[in-house]
Motif scaffolding. Structure first.
Motif, mmCIF file in Angstrom:
data_model
loop_
_atom_site.group_PDB
_atom_site.id
_atom_site.type_symbol
_atom_site.label_atom_id
_atom_site.label_comp_id
_atom_site.label_asym_id
_atom_site.label_seq_id
_atom_site.Cartn_x
_atom_site.Cartn_y
_atom_site.Cartn_z
ATOM 1 N N UNK A 36 0.829 -1.212 0.000
ATOM 2 C CA UNK A 36 0.000 0.000 0.000
ATOM 3 C C UNK A 36 0.857 1.254 0.000
ATOM 4 N N UNK A 37 1.848 1.310 0.859
ATOM 5 C CA UNK A 37 2.708 2.497 0.896
ATOM 6 C C UNK A 37 3.566 2.588 -0.363
ATOM 7 N N UNK A 38 3.984 1.436 -0.886
ATOM 8 C CA UNK A 38 4.854 1.436 -2.064
ATOM 9 C C UNK A 38 4.155 2.003 -3.293
ATOM 10 N N UNK A 39 2.834 1.866 -3.371
ATOM 11 C CA UNK A 39 2.124 2.381 -4.549
ATOM 12 C C UNK A 39 2.243 3.889 -4.686
ATOM 13 N N UNK A 40 2.535 4.581 -3.609
ATOM 14 C CA UNK A 40 2.646 6.033 -3.676
ATOM 15 C C UNK A 40 4.035 6.540 -4.021
ATOM 16 N N UNK A 41 4.973 5.648 -4.306
ATOM 17 C CA UNK A 41 6.351 6.057 -4.553
ATOM 18 C C UNK A 41 6.508 6.739 -5.918
ATOM 19 N N UNK A 42 7.377 7.730 -5.970
ATOM 20 C CA UNK A 42 7.750 8.394 -7.227
ATOM 21 C C UNK A 42 6.527 8.880 -8.011
ATOM 22 N N UNK A 43 5.711 9.736 -7.422
ATOM 23 C CA UNK A 43 4.465 10.156 -8.077
ATOM 24 C C UNK A 43 4.691 11.290 -9.091
ATOM 25 N N UNK A 44 5.217 10.946 -10.246
ATOM 26 C CA UNK A 44 5.596 11.957 -11.220
ATOM 27 C C UNK A 44 4.402 12.792 -11.693
ATOM 28 N N UNK A 45 3.259 12.133 -11.911
ATOM 29 C CA UNK A 45 2.099 12.893 -12.397
ATOM 30 C C UNK A 45 1.623 13.878 -11.341
ATOM 31 N N UNK A 46 1.630 13.476 -10.088
ATOM 32 C CA UNK A 46 1.215 14.384 -9.012
ATOM 33 C C UNK A 46 2.086 15.637 -9.005
ATOM 34 N N UNK A 47 3.397 15.451 -9.122
ATOM 35 C CA UNK A 47 4.314 16.594 -9.136
ATOM 36 C C UNK A 47 4.070 17.464 -10.365
ATOM 37 N N UNK A 48 3.944 16.836 -11.526
ATOM 38 C CA UNK A 48 3.754 17.585 -12.765
ATOM 39 C C UNK A 48 2.445 18.366 -12.741
ATOM 40 N N UNK A 49 1.362 17.732 -12.305
ATOM 41 C CA UNK A 49 0.068 18.418 -12.289
ATOM 42 C C UNK A 49 0.022 19.537 -11.261
ATOM 43 N N UNK A 50 0.845 19.442 -10.220
ATOM 44 C CA UNK A 50 0.916 20.525 -9.237
ATOM 45 C C UNK A 50 1.690 21.729 -9.760
ATOM 46 N N UNK A 51 2.470 21.527 -10.845
ATOM 47 C CA UNK A 51 3.265 22.605 -11.402
ATOM 48 C C UNK A 51 4.720 22.573 -11.016
ATOM 49 N N UNK A 52 5.177 21.468 -10.407
ATOM 50 C CA UNK A 52 6.596 21.316 -10.088
ATOM 51 C C UNK A 52 7.343 20.943 -11.365
ATOM 52 N N UNK A 53 8.431 21.656 -11.661
ATOM 53 C CA UNK A 53 9.246 21.315 -12.820
ATOM 54 C C UNK A 53 10.000 20.024 -12.536
ATOM 55 N N UNK A 54 9.871 19.048 -13.434
ATOM 56 C CA UNK A 54 10.581 17.776 -13.321
ATOM 57 C C UNK A 54 11.858 17.829 -14.138
#
Length: 498
Positions: free
Chosen positions: A390-408
């Motif tokens: 369950x906790x592992x599924x949340x690892x490395x959430x690239x879409x969450x960062x991108x949709x928030x506006x964080x530059x990847x």
């Protein structure tokens, strides 16, 4: 440099052939291939369907360690502890007695038994100094002969008299192993890795150096090396005043005081800082290496000095400390000043949507490694073993960062995962948790323009008229040519266009 016209090219995700004209290190014209006729006396090269991109930027590497392994002791394919010992024994037979057997990549999670003991390593090495970094480079196997060269390791955090060393003990033995390299070995390893990077379409790398991961002499040699691949240096050492930040940057030649300034360690070595214990180490929540007050003081000092700062953060507790420190630095200076600095966080593997929004508001860059998910994600991977599925599924959430506006900004953390930009793009687009993936166009932009943004620059996923003549040519994922500002760094056909 003569005027050159490349025709018959393809651009990612766009129909129809295109052409690009370059002169004196700049792009002087781009357009549809049929409009390229009659462009004067340019040297014409018809490339008939070859893909054109901007060159890749690897936003997190360790150049010397990566170069040492190009022809060194690669343990990533070892399936057992016995395989590691056999590889060490073979290497020890060709290593001078004063040298160090340097290897990397063992991963005990893939084995049925524990890592080799120090006594077993000593026997295999026949008394030679041995340094074998785990795949995450946050712990290592070290022979007694190497430990003897690093007496400060004994009894410190992470010390074991028989097994792998982590935390401070690991830092001591790593410094001793690096100190055994002579300057010629170091420079040869650096050049070998940069040549390798160019052959993979990479024209810029961000070296994450520091007193605990490499050293000042290593970074100085790298920055003075004069290789065509552009090296952006980061130095991971905390400061607490504006003047100290400016002095340290001047002393090291680094672009910023960021990169591997460790807030915590790694999940593989169980040194990443968690709020709740590891699933496979009950009661243990990892390591915090820097106090929150130190984090905030460092970021405030860097902000006041106009210098990019940042940290290595992986575990959820470390991420929260870093986000809070960024907000405290904004209170001590101003949100606008923090945004202008483009502070960066490396890895950021356990970040939630609320934290992503807070980071975006302060202009923070996320330097992330999609091949981590490819290697360790999924229900049966290392993340699940350490944290539970369950906790592992949340690892490395690239879409969450991108949709928030964080530059990847994408990278490899080489030698932790291979420098392979197209594999990295695919891994970002095929995340083991589909809701965390981004599309290939976003991933390509993050591995080109995102990397340049992370180092204070700008750019696009494809070359544009008026910009630098920097590009890579591809036959599938095979790099045919890498060019930076008109200078050919790699040409698979031996026929440079510039």
């Amino acid at each position: 440099m003569s005027r050159t016209l490349l025709t018959g090219l393809r651009l990612p995700g766009r129909p129809g052939p295109v052409a690009i004209e370059t002169e004196a290190g700049r792009v002087t014209w781009t357009g549809a291939a049929e409009r390229a006729r009659g462009r004067g006396d340019a040297r014409v090269e018809d490339l008939d369907g070859v893909l054109l991109t901007s060159p890749f930027v690897d936003a997190h590497v360790h150049t010397t360690a990566s170069g040492l392994l190009l022809d060194g002791l690669d343990l990533t394919r070892c399936a057992t502890a016995a395989g590691v010992l056999a590889a060490v024994a073979a290497a020890a037979g060709t290593t001078p007695s004063a040298g160090v057997v340097w290897g990397h990549g063992w991963e005990e999670d893939r084995w049925s038994g524990p890592p080799p003991s120090r006594a077993e390593l000593d026997r295999a090495a026949a008394g030679r100094a041995v340094y074998l970094s785990r795949i995450d480079v946050h712990s290592a196997l070290a022979s007694t002969a190497l430990v003897d060269r690093a007496p400060g390791a004994v009894g410190t955090a992470g010390w074991s008299p028989t097994g792998p060393l982590s935390a401070d003990a690991h830092h001591h033995v790593r410094r001793a192993a690096l100190a055994a390299l002579d300057p010629a070995q170091r420079r040869s390893a650096q050049r070998a890795f940069l040549d390798h990077a160019a052959s993979r379409g990479v024209a810029e790398v961000h070296e994450c150096a520091g007193p605990e991961i490499s050293g000042r002499a290593d970074l100085a040699d790298l920055l003075a090396g004069g290789h065509g691949v552009h090296v952006v240096g980061y130095w991971g050492e905390a400061v607490d005043t504006r003047d100290a930040a400016r002095a340290l940057r001047a002393e090291t030649g680094a672009r910023g005081l960021a990169g591997d300034l460790f807030v915590d360690g790694s999940l593989g070595s169980r040194t990443a800082a968690l709020h709740t214990p590891y699933r496979d180490a009950p009661g243990w929540t990892g390591n915090r290496y820097l106090d929150p007050d130190v984090l905030a003081a460092h970021l405030a000092a860097c902000t006041r000095a106009g210098i990019q700062g940042g940290f290595h953060v992986i575990g959820e507790a470390a991420v929260e400390d870093a986000v809070a420190a960024l907000e405290e630095a904004a209170r001590r200076t101003s949100p606008a000043a923090v945004r202008a600095a483009r502070h960066r966080l490396e890895h950021l593997e356990m970040v939630d949507a609320g934290q992503a929004a807070r980071l975006a508001a302060l202009g923070v860059v996320a330097s992330v490694q999609p091949l981590f998910d490819a290697a360790w994600g999924g229900p049966d991977g290392m993340y699940a073993a350490r944290l539970g599925a369950d906790r592992a599924r949340g690892m490395n959430p690239f879409r969450t960062l991108d949709e928030a506006g964080v530059v990847l900004a994408l990278g490899s953390d080489s030698p932790v995962t291979p420098l392979d930009p197209w594999a990295t793009v695919r891994a970002a687009a095929a995340h083991r948790t589909p809701s965390s993936s981004v599309d290939e166009a976003t991933a390509l932009a993050a591995h080109t323009a995102g990397g340049r943004h992370a180092a204070g620059g700008a750019g696009t996923p494809v070359p544009e008229s008026g910009g630098p003549a920097s590009y890579a040519l591809w036959d599938g994922t095979r790099c045919l040519r890498t060019v930076r500002e008109g200078h050919v760094l790699h040409d698979a056909g031996g026929d440079p266009a510039e």
